[in-house]
Enzyme design. Structure first.
Site, PDB file in Angstrom:
ATOM      1  CG  HIS A 184      -5.907  49.574 -56.666  1.00 25.87           C
ATOM      2  ND1 HIS A 184      -5.122  50.586 -56.165  1.00 25.87           N
ATOM      3  CD2 HIS A 184      -5.557  49.450 -57.972  1.00 25.87           C
ATOM      4  CE1 HIS A 184      -4.332  51.045 -57.123  1.00 25.87           C
ATOM      5  NE2 HIS A 184      -4.575  50.381 -58.232  1.00 25.87           N
ATOM      6  CG  ASP A 216      -3.387  49.432 -52.578  1.00 24.80           C
ATOM      7  OD1 ASP A 216      -4.344  49.207 -53.348  1.00 24.80           O
ATOM      8  OD2 ASP A 216      -2.301  48.820 -52.652  1.00 24.80           O
ATOM      9  CG  ASP A 273      -2.126  53.037 -60.179  1.00 24.10           C
ATOM     10  OD1 ASP A 273      -3.176  52.379 -60.184  1.00 24.10           O
ATOM     11  OD2 ASP A 273      -1.006  52.530 -59.968  1.00 24.10           O
ATOM     12  CD  GLU A 284      -3.321  46.825 -58.229  1.00 26.18           C
ATOM     13  OE1 GLU A 284      -3.078  46.390 -59.360  1.00 26.18           O
ATOM     14  OE2 GLU A 284      -2.717  47.817 -57.735  1.00 26.18           O
ATOM     15  CD  GLU A 285      -0.404  50.340 -56.834  1.00 30.09           C
ATOM     16  OE1 GLU A 285       0.471  49.629 -57.367  1.00 30.09           O
ATOM     17  OE2 GLU A 285      -1.001  51.236 -57.439  1.00 30.09           O
ATOM     18  CG  HIS A 337       3.541  53.386 -59.404  1.00 27.39           C
ATOM     19  ND1 HIS A 337       3.972  52.078 -59.377  1.00 27.39           N
ATOM     20  CD2 HIS A 337       2.203  53.329 -59.240  1.00 27.39           C
ATOM     21  CE1 HIS A 337       2.931  51.271 -59.202  1.00 27.39           C
ATOM     22  NE2 HIS A 337       1.840  52.022 -59.126  1.00 27.39           N
TER      23      HIS A 337
END
Length: 383
Positions: free
Chosen positions: A73, A75, A105, A137-138, A356
């Protein structure tokens, strides 16, 4: 030049794009398109409804069935309010680690795939390699469904999908499903000294939030092999409402998510919540006809079920030598690929424990492992 330098250069470029989910990802997509175009590789955009975001996929090698999808992904999550010690949009090396938003990530996986494109083009591939990049995706895998639908419709059918979420290059066979909801409660404003003259949307919303907390406590007793936490989890991530301490709030909204190992568990929890919300809606309307409760489902991504004999499992275990069975509590697009009939697993560089976080990082040794994985994959597709 280090063998990893092409990957690091591409990673630095990808990190520099602020693709926080609230933003467009089109600049990154355009850069990847140009990267592919320079190498004679055609790519396909799958845009969202307003054209502000896009998925991208490209086929490298012969146009035959049985290839392997490398899915990632584009994003990333916000950096707002996090105490970073370096610029999150500049790839920074310190002590054998690379810092930047998306290093773990999961832009490193995409950088590895792109950095090995020349090697794949030079190899005698018998089956194709497919790059698949999705948006949002997030916030619930919002882009992946249209991407997968287009691949199934227009591309040679792949045999397996490797989703490159951070797993420290270990094979992950299952992930939880996720569904998230925006709940809007509307009441009637009045002076706080006269609570019966209005309806406080905040006080009414609290009843639903307490229900979520109660269901979360109950779910702790549920068990499921391989997952930690083992059962469904529920969290309220955002709450807004009210205007002043002495005014009954006219409006309150909150967002909550539900993660469950099994679809049936999620269905039962959602049904219970909706039943209570429906009763509350009727009660509010009795006191304030203009009020009520509105629920909007923001996402509904299925879990990935363990399929130990699938082509994806067989491939990933051959490439890594890893034979343990693992499951993760986060969600990804692997379950969507599986639902579309394409076997999938998760395996990528970096650790979810760094994702994150402020000063998100990945160890350079993980990139080395990822590069070795890519080389073995190209060799296998050429055999």
């Amino acid at each position: 030049m280090s063998a990893l330098q092409p990957t690091l250069d591409i990673l630095a470029r990808l990190i520099a794009f602020d693709t926080t989910s609230r933003n467009s990802n089109l600049e990154l997509i355009a850069w990847v398109e140009d990267f592919l175009r320079q190498r004679g590789v055609a790519s396909h955009r799958v845009s969202n409804a307003d054209g502000g975001k896009a998925n991208l996929y490209a086929l490298i090698g012969p146009e035959v069935a049985g290839g392997v999808v490398l899915s990632g992904h584009t994003d990333v999550v916000p950096v707002d309010g996090q105490p970073w010690t370096s610029d999150p949009w500049v790839l920074t090396e310190r002590g054998g680690k690379l810092y930047g938003r998306g290093t773990a990530d999961m832009k490193t996986f995409s950088a590895l795939a792109l950095a090995h494109l020349d090697e794949a083009l030079a190899a005698p591939l018998k089956r194709p390699l497919m790059l698949a990049l999705s948006y949002d995706e997030e916030i619930g895998c919002l882009g992946a469904p249209s991407l997968i639908a287009d691949i199934v419709k227009a591309a040679p059918r792949p045999a397996a999908v490797i989703v490159g979420e951070p797993t420290s290059m270990r094979v992950v066979s299952a992930h939880k499903g996720i569904r998230s909801f925006l709940v809007e409660v509307t009441g009637r404003e009045a002076h706080s000294s006269l609570p019966d003259a209005g309806v406080s949307a905040v006080m009414e919303a609290l009843k639903l939030m307490e229900l979520i907390a109660e269901m979360g406590r109950e779910a702790r007793a549920m068990t499921h092999a391989h997952f930690h936490p083992p059962g469904p989890t529920m969290t309220i991530g955002k709450v807004e409402g009210g205007t002043a301490a002495n005014i009954l709030a006219r409006r309150c909204e909150f967002i909550w998510d539900l993660r469950s190992p099994e679809t049936e568990q999620g269905d039962a929890i959602e049904a219970r919540f909706r039943a209570v919300a429906e009763a509350l809606d009727a009660d509010i309307k009795r006191r304030a006809p203009e009020g009520g409760v509105k629920i909007t489902r923001r996402s509904n991504t299925p879990g990935l079920a363990i399929q130990r004999d699938s082509a994806a499992e067989t491939l990933a275990r051959a490439l890594t030598g890893d034979n343990e069975t693992r499951a993760v509590s986060y969600a990804a697009e692997a379950g969507l690929f599986q639902r579309a009939g394409i076997p999938a697993i998760i395996c990528g560089p970096g650790s979810i424990e760094q994702a994150h976080q402020p000063d998100e990082w990945i160890e350079i040794s993980q990139i080395e492992e990822g590069a070795a994985f890519m080389k073995r994959l190209i060799a296998r597709l050429s055999a």
